[in-house]
Design a protein around this motif. Structure first.
Motif, PDB file in Angstrom:
ATOM      1  N   GLU A 265       0.824  -1.207   0.000  1.00 50.99           N
ATOM      2  CA  GLU A 265       0.000   0.000   0.000  1.00 50.99           C
ATOM      3  C   GLU A 265       0.858   1.258   0.000  1.00 50.99           C
ATOM      4  O   GLU A 265       0.532   2.244  -0.659  1.00 50.99           O
ATOM      5  CB  GLU A 265      -0.931   0.001   1.215  1.00 50.99           C
TER       6      GLU A 265
ATOM      7  N   SER B  33       2.043   2.887  -3.307  1.00 50.25           N
ATOM      8  CA  SER B  33       1.107   3.704  -4.074  1.00 50.25           C
ATOM      9  C   SER B  33       1.050   5.149  -3.582  1.00 50.25           C
ATOM     10  O   SER B  33       0.453   6.002  -4.237  1.00 50.25           O
ATOM     11  CB  SER B  33      -0.302   3.103  -4.014  1.00 50.25           C
TER      12      SER B  33
ATOM     13  N   GLU C 130      -4.727  -8.621   1.987  1.00 55.01           N
ATOM     14  CA  GLU C 130      -4.483  -7.685   0.890  1.00 55.01           C
ATOM     15  C   GLU C 130      -4.427  -8.333  -0.486  1.00 55.01           C
ATOM     16  O   GLU C 130      -4.159  -7.654  -1.484  1.00 55.01           O
ATOM     17  CB  GLU C 130      -3.162  -6.928   1.119  1.00 55.01           C
TER      18      GLU C 130
ATOM     19  N   GLU D 219      -6.572  -9.482  -2.797  1.00 53.44           N
ATOM     20  CA  GLU D 219      -7.408  -8.896  -3.852  1.00 53.44           C
ATOM     21  C   GLU D 219      -6.957  -7.475  -4.165  1.00 53.44           C
ATOM     22  O   GLU D 219      -7.010  -7.035  -5.319  1.00 53.44           O
ATOM     23  CB  GLU D 219      -8.880  -8.919  -3.440  1.00 53.44           C
ATOM     24  N   ARG D 220      -6.534  -6.745  -3.157  1.00 49.07           N
ATOM     25  CA  ARG D 220      -6.000  -5.401  -3.364  1.00 49.07           C
ATOM     26  C   ARG D 220      -4.746  -5.461  -4.236  1.00 49.07           C
ATOM     27  O   ARG D 220      -4.534  -4.609  -5.111  1.00 49.07           O
ATOM     28  CB  ARG D 220      -5.675  -4.791  -1.999  1.00 49.07           C
TER      29      ARG D 220
ATOM     30  N   LEU E  76      -5.625  -5.596  -7.861  1.00 46.04           N
ATOM     31  CA  LEU E  76      -6.038  -4.295  -8.387  1.00 46.04           C
ATOM     32  C   LEU E  76      -4.818  -3.433  -8.703  1.00 46.04           C
ATOM     33  O   LEU E  76      -4.768  -2.773  -9.750  1.00 46.04           O
ATOM     34  CB  LEU E  76      -6.932  -3.573  -7.378  1.00 46.04           C
ATOM     35  N   PHE E  77      -3.830  -3.438  -7.821  1.00 44.57           N
ATOM     36  CA  PHE E  77      -2.590  -2.705  -8.074  1.00 44.57           C
ATOM     37  C   PHE E  77      -1.900  -3.249  -9.322  1.00 44.57           C
ATOM     38  O   PHE E  77      -1.406  -2.485 -10.155  1.00 44.57           O
ATOM     39  CB  PHE E  77      -1.644  -2.815  -6.872  1.00 44.57           C
TER      40      PHE E  77
END
Length: 362
Positions: A255, A258, A280, A282-283, A286-287
């Motif tokens: 995180e 970003s 994290e 699934e996150r 997305l990244f």
């Protein structure tokens, strides 16, 4: 005798891990004995370089598996600016200092353990060299069964250290009643299953590097992103690549990357995601999708099923998230060692000759 190489140590990891697991009583029993003897409520782990990265994972293990307060620390920072207990509610017999040093000569780790012992705390060293300097400044010494690595960068020692820390955690959890006998047996079986199949991890990691080496070694910058238990793995990946391949490499919590560094992202930069089985995940996907708009050099290292392409490595060997760091560090070892070889760097030579980090071995 054939000259020792980093690649040789990397490929020797399956044997070393299996041998360590078979001999686990040698290093588990003396550690658990400390918890039997003292009412430990907090564990402070110390190390530099590879040993610090392992300390970060160790702290995660002891918090998440054992349910005890724990932290991974840079030795010098702790010695100069921290306290063992800022709340002043714990007795010294309730705090365990653990110094990790494969060689036993890491100057900063030796100094913080000496400092802790002089101040009355319980101290324990994990080291491969039982005659090393660190053993003179602790109450308890535990043998790290990785064998001496005759090359400067540590690879086999790191994975054996992480396995040792995992076995410490699950065994302590059993001793304290956090794990049932069934949970403990399952944890050991999962460790055995992974170490029995570790050759496949080596083979898949090398094949992944080989098919991606051209863009990796021709990158302007590399980022290693991790989260959860594998934030420590991201730090180790960054260290190994910077140490051997010597391309600017930065490790971030996923995180945090970003929040600013993404502004520098371009097509000649490479991103490695460690796809841990944590909240994290699934996150992370997305990244991954977003970053591919700026560079196609985006790689995922995982054992979880994803929509993968040739840049990704999805290990066929499956395990639990706490053992996964053993697997996830291997691709970065190949990027570092084989990448260095491919561009003409001799990793057996330490170019920095100033004796700042380690004490002289006797």
């Amino acid at each position: 005798m054939e000259k020792a190489t980093v690649l040789g140590n990397i490929k020797d990891q399956p044997r070393a891990l299996r041998e360590a697991l078979e001999r686990k009583d040698e290093f588990v029993a003396p550690f658990v004995e400390v918890f039997k003897k003292y009412p430990i409520k907090k564990v402070l782990f110390f190390g530099s370089g590879t040993s610090y990265n392992a300390s970060v994972i160790a702290a995660h293990y002891f918090k998440q598996i054992v349910g005890i307060d724990a932290a991974g620390n840079y030795p010098t920072v702790f010695k100069n600016y921290e306290k063992a207990d800022w709340t002043n509610t714990l007795g010294k017999e309730e705090i365990l200092f653990v110094g990790i040093s494969q060689s036993g000569t890491s100057r900063s780790t030796v100094e913080v353990m000496e400092h802790a012992k002089q101040n009355g705390y319980i101290t324990l060293a994990l080291t491969e060299n039982l005659e090393s300097e660190i053993t003179k400044h602790v109450d308890h010494v535990v043998h790290l069964l990785c064998g001496k690595e005759l090359t400067p960068p540590e690879t086999r020692g790191y994975t054996v250290t992480v396995l040792t820390l995992y076995l410490w955690a699950v065994s302590t959890a059993k001793e304290l009643g956090v794990y049932s006998g069934e949970q403990y047996n399952q944890a050991i079986e999962e460790a055995k299953d992974l170490t029995d199949r570790f050759e496949a991890v080596i083979e898949e990691s090398e094949a992944w590097y080989d098919r991606n080496k051209t863009t990796i070694v021709n990158s302007d910058r590399l980022y290693v992103l991790g989260y959860g238990v594998d934030f420590g793995s991201a730090l180790e990946g960054m260290l190994k690549i910077g140490e051997m391949l010597r391309i600017p490499t930065i490790g971030y919590e996923i995180e945090e990357y970003s929040h600013g560094p993404t502004m520098a992202l371009d097509k000649r930069q490479t991103i490695f995601f460690i796809g841990s089985d944590e909240a994290e995940f699934e996150r992370m996907l997305l990244f991954r999708k977003a970053f591919k708009k700026y560079t196609d050099r985006v790689h995922v290292v995982t054992y979880k099923q994803i929509d993968a392409d040739e840049r990704d490595i999805v290990f066929h060997v499956k395990t639990n998230k706490y053992l996964a760091p053993l697997m996830f560090t291997v691709p970065f070892q190949f990027v570092a060692a084989k990448g260095a070889k491919d561009i003409g760097i001799d990793t057996s030579v330490n170019r920095f000759e100033e004796p700042l980090a380690h004490l002289p071995e006797e």
